[in-house]
Write a protein that holds these residues in place. Sequence first.
Motif, PDB file in Angstrom:
ATOM      1  N   THR A 365       0.814  -1.217   0.000  1.00  0.00           N
ATOM      2  CA  THR A 365       0.000   0.000   0.000  1.00  0.00           C
ATOM      3  C   THR A 365       0.848   1.268   0.000  1.00  0.00           C
ATOM      4  OG1 THR A 365      -0.198  -0.180   2.410  1.00  0.00           O
ATOM      5  CG2 THR A 365      -1.994  -1.088   1.084  1.00  0.00           C
ATOM      6  N   GLY A 366       2.044   1.190   0.550  1.00  0.00           N
ATOM      7  CA  GLY A 366       2.918   2.362   0.558  1.00  0.00           C
ATOM      8  C   GLY A 366       3.369   2.782  -0.829  1.00  0.00           C
ATOM      9  N   GLN A 367       3.231   1.877  -1.810  1.00  0.00           N
ATOM     10  CA  GLN A 367       3.646   2.171  -3.185  1.00  0.00           C
ATOM     11  C   GLN A 367       2.496   2.717  -4.044  1.00  0.00           C
ATOM     12  OE1 GLN A 367       6.770   1.871  -4.499  1.00  0.00           O
ATOM     13  NE2 GLN A 367       7.501   1.411  -2.442  1.00  0.00           N
ATOM     14  N   LEU A 368       1.303   2.872  -3.457  1.00  0.00           N
ATOM     15  CA  LEU A 368       0.135   3.291  -4.239  1.00  0.00           C
ATOM     16  C   LEU A 368       0.347   4.590  -5.012  1.00  0.00           C
ATOM     17  CD1 LEU A 368      -3.130   2.481  -2.249  1.00  0.00           C
ATOM     18  CD2 LEU A 368      -2.652   1.938  -4.632  1.00  0.00           C
ATOM     19  N   PRO A 369       0.830   5.672  -4.390  1.00  0.00           N
ATOM     20  CA  PRO A 369       0.973   6.921  -5.149  1.00  0.00           C
ATOM     21  C   PRO A 369       1.852   6.761  -6.383  1.00  0.00           C
ATOM     22  CG  PRO A 369       1.175   7.352  -2.796  1.00  0.00           C
ATOM     23  CD  PRO A 369       1.181   5.856  -2.962  1.00  0.00           C
ATOM     24  N   MET A 370       2.998   6.100  -6.227  1.00  0.00           N
ATOM     25  CA  MET A 370       3.909   5.910  -7.355  1.00  0.00           C
ATOM     26  C   MET A 370       3.286   5.030  -8.422  1.00  0.00           C
ATOM     27  SD  MET A 370       6.053   3.441  -8.865  1.00  0.00           S
ATOM     28  CE  MET A 370       6.515   2.274  -7.585  1.00  0.00           C
ATOM     29  N   VAL A 371       2.661   3.931  -8.013  1.00  0.00           N
ATOM     30  CA  VAL A 371       2.106   2.984  -8.977  1.00  0.00           C
ATOM     31  C   VAL A 371       0.939   3.599  -9.751  1.00  0.00           C
ATOM     32  CG1 VAL A 371       0.857   0.795  -9.201  1.00  0.00           C
ATOM     33  CG2 VAL A 371       2.896   0.924  -7.765  1.00  0.00           C
ATOM     34  N   LEU A 372       0.078   4.347  -9.089  1.00  0.00           N
ATOM     35  CA  LEU A 372      -1.033   4.987  -9.789  1.00  0.00           C
ATOM     36  C   LEU A 372      -0.538   5.950 -10.859  1.00  0.00           C
ATOM     37  CD1 LEU A 372      -3.437   5.661  -6.778  1.00  0.00           C
ATOM     38  CD2 LEU A 372      -3.761   4.015  -8.627  1.00  0.00           C
ATOM     39  N   LYS A 373       0.492   6.707 -10.532  1.00  0.00           N
ATOM     40  CA  LYS A 373       1.075   7.629 -11.515  1.00  0.00           C
ATOM     41  C   LYS A 373       1.654   6.866 -12.695  1.00  0.00           C
ATOM     42  CE  LYS A 373       4.439  11.381 -11.985  1.00  0.00           C
ATOM     43  NZ  LYS A 373       5.462  12.216 -11.280  1.00  0.00           N
ATOM     44  N   ARG A 374       2.364   5.765 -12.414  1.00  0.00           N
ATOM     45  CA  ARG A 374       2.992   4.986 -13.472  1.00  0.00           C
ATOM     46  C   ARG A 374       1.949   4.270 -14.349  1.00  0.00           C
ATOM     47  NH1 ARG A 374       5.768   4.512 -16.235  1.00  0.00           N
ATOM     48  NH2 ARG A 374       6.833   2.488 -16.133  1.00  0.00           N
ATOM     49  N   ILE A 375       0.831   3.840 -13.759  1.00  0.00           N
ATOM     50  CA  ILE A 375      -0.220   3.201 -14.555  1.00  0.00           C
ATOM     51  C   ILE A 375      -0.746   4.175 -15.595  1.00  0.00           C
ATOM     52  CG2 ILE A 375      -2.609   2.366 -14.481  1.00  0.00           C
ATOM     53  CD1 ILE A 375      -1.921   0.940 -11.886  1.00  0.00           C
ATOM     54  N   ASP A 376      -0.978   5.427 -15.183  1.00  0.00           N
ATOM     55  CA  ASP A 376      -1.431   6.443 -16.147  1.00  0.00           C
ATOM     56  C   ASP A 376      -0.404   6.644 -17.250  1.00  0.00           C
ATOM     57  OD1 ASP A 376      -3.889   6.925 -14.978  1.00  0.00           O
ATOM     58  OD2 ASP A 376      -3.184   8.599 -13.763  1.00  0.00           O
ATOM     59  N   GLU A 377       0.861   6.679 -16.882  1.00  0.00           N
ATOM     60  CA  GLU A 377       1.923   6.885 -17.874  1.00  0.00           C
ATOM     61  C   GLU A 377       2.009   5.706 -18.843  1.00  0.00           C
ATOM     62  OE1 GLU A 377       4.818   9.538 -14.910  1.00  0.00           O
ATOM     63  OE2 GLU A 377       5.336   7.469 -15.399  1.00  0.00           O
ATOM     64  N   ILE A 378       1.898   4.497 -18.300  1.00  0.00           N
ATOM     65  CA  ILE A 378       1.959   3.300 -19.145  1.00  0.00           C
ATOM     66  C   ILE A 378       0.801   3.279 -20.133  1.00  0.00           C
ATOM     67  CG2 ILE A 378       1.669   0.781 -19.122  1.00  0.00           C
ATOM     68  CD1 ILE A 378       3.253   0.787 -16.464  1.00  0.00           C
ATOM     69  N   THR A 379      -0.402   3.560 -19.643  1.00  0.00           N
ATOM     70  CA  THR A 379      -1.586   3.521 -20.498  1.00  0.00           C
ATOM     71  C   THR A 379      -1.492   4.575 -21.598  1.00  0.00           C
ATOM     72  OG1 THR A 379      -2.846   2.865 -18.549  1.00  0.00           O
ATOM     73  CG2 THR A 379      -4.092   3.460 -20.487  1.00  0.00           C
ATOM     74  N   GLU A 380      -1.063   5.783 -21.225  1.00  0.00           N
ATOM     75  CA  GLU A 380      -0.915   6.842 -22.220  1.00  0.00           C
ATOM     76  C   GLU A 380       0.125   6.478 -23.266  1.00  0.00           C
ATOM     77  OE1 GLU A 380      -0.087  10.461 -20.191  1.00  0.00           O
ATOM     78  OE2 GLU A 380      -2.024  10.521 -19.152  1.00  0.00           O
ATOM     79  N   SER A 381       1.189   5.783 -22.856  1.00  0.00           N
ATOM     80  CA  SER A 381       2.239   5.413 -23.817  1.00  0.00           C
ATOM     81  C   SER A 381       1.738   4.435 -24.864  1.00  0.00           C
ATOM     82  CB  SER A 381       3.436   4.807 -23.071  1.00  0.00           C
ATOM     83  OG  SER A 381       3.152   3.495 -22.594  1.00  0.00           O
ATOM     84  N   HIS A 382       0.674   3.698 -24.542  1.00  0.00           N
ATOM     85  CA  HIS A 382       0.081   2.763 -25.491  1.00  0.00           C
ATOM     86  C   HIS A 382      -1.094   3.394 -26.252  1.00  0.00           C
ATOM     87  CE1 HIS A 382       2.295  -0.930 -24.450  1.00  0.00           C
ATOM     88  NE2 HIS A 382       2.281  -0.492 -23.203  1.00  0.00           N
ATOM     89  N   GLY A 383      -1.385   4.662 -25.976  1.00  0.00           N
ATOM     90  CA  GLY A 383      -2.472   5.343 -26.652  1.00  0.00           C
ATOM     91  C   GLY A 383      -3.844   4.872 -26.218  1.00  0.00           C
ATOM     92  N   LEU A 384      -3.963   4.418 -24.968  1.00  0.00           N
ATOM     93  CA  LEU A 384      -5.228   3.880 -24.463  1.00  0.00           C
ATOM     94  C   LEU A 384      -5.667   4.633 -23.214  1.00  0.00           C
ATOM     95  CD1 LEU A 384      -4.363   0.078 -24.815  1.00  0.00           C
ATOM     96  CD2 LEU A 384      -5.791   1.429 -26.363  1.00  0.00           C
TER      97      LEU A 384
END
Length: 488
Positions: A365-384
């Motif tokens: 749970t301590g990694q939530l802020p970082m992971v949520l940000k990275r999920i958005d970045e990953i999804t945007e990089s795939h154009g989705l």
Amino acid sequence: MPEGTPSTTGIPMPPPDPAIMARRQAIVDGLAGLVPPANLIVSEDERRAYETDAFTAYRAVPLAVVLPETTEEVAAILKFLNQEGVPVIPRGAGTSLAGGALPQADAVVVGLSKMSKVLELRFEDRLARVQAGITNLGISGAVAHESFFYAPDPSSQLACTIAGNIAMNSGGAHCLKYGVTTNNILGVRLVTMAGEILDIGGDAVDADGYDLLGIVIGSEGQFGIVTEAVVRILPMAEGARPMLVGFATPEEAGRCVAAIIASGIIPVAIEYMDKLAIEITEGFAHAGYPLDAGAMLIIEVEGSDAEIDRLLGLISTMARQHGATTIKISKSEAESAAIWKGRKSAFGATGRIADYICMDGTIPTGQLPMVLKRIDEITESHGLRVANVFHAGDGNLHPLVLYNVNDADQREKAEACGFDILRLCVEAGGCLTGEHGVGIEKRDLMREQFDQIDLDQQRDLKLAFDPKWLLNPAKVFPLDMRPGGWAA
């Protein structure tokens, strides 16, 4: 669509064994002697109802479908199919989102839909003995008259069976406080591929001998078919009340979750929804979600009225300290029901506007802020786009990657995006699955989390239960790990 149609995804599946396909009629004839005629499905049209589960990107019409009514019938079926060398696909309700119940053209599906009885209720011992085909919600329904309930509550609880819950170690929104399936099962009756009937665990909290129950729960049908379970039932709480908390950003919501857990407060549930998920769900459920929020938490606590007020007051203070823009505490049963209706309908509401792949990984749970940000970045990089809906309290993520299933390019991008998100979970110190299982969806990512020594140990354990590798083959383990390979 012809029998044995391969995956429309990039996930490979082994070809049907031609020797088994050639013996289909003899196999069907053998099964016909083991169950009543109405419990054996052989016509192609009727078998087609079992060609997929909730992982609908792959379809294959099974060799046959058999629906036993007793443990003894399951034992006879498995013993016969083991002698014939025919693969077996265990199936509960077919709600698996990872392809855990997907058939093969050369395999027999053994479904548990006719095994849904409550066998024993012992309120004084806080347990129920049930057949494994009963639905998750059916257990709570059977004990509600005495103000008891069964705690794990996956979103599919109206349809999913306890057999499937055991296979995948399912969780749900309220498992932050009460634990997942493995914390709520005392014993199981398991039938091995050889037709042996094993009673594992029992009526007590701790059973004698090795903790075989711990390896059966979450084993995805690799070791045997669970036909009965002894489940823990609990008294309903004196009261419960949820609250909605809106934040401007996902990072603020993630930091608030980490702070609540670190404080020692254990709510019944902490559920997370991002802006897109809020908009989609509010348009469907009209639950009163804050449309101006960038992220939202549903936090529920329970106890006496005084304890509930105290806990919600403490959580409200922490939420404001972490930038909450909206705090709405339920004031009635109707408001509480509306809040949870929105969360429980989130996946269905999303399906109304787009196709999606529902991922399932876990992180600290301590990694939530970082992971949520990275999920958005990953999804945007795939154009989705991604709609995040998940169990924030225990770090069990369910990003919904949106795409057009009729667009081959988008299908490939969605798969690649989902795999990148799961790799991120592992890198953050989590794992590939929280409650959906590995199935075929994550099978080829197993080496991202485990080295070959780890995988070999897991394979040896499967072989101890299933030496011929017939139970739910082509799932969980990378295809090259099957002893002897696959028939060409």
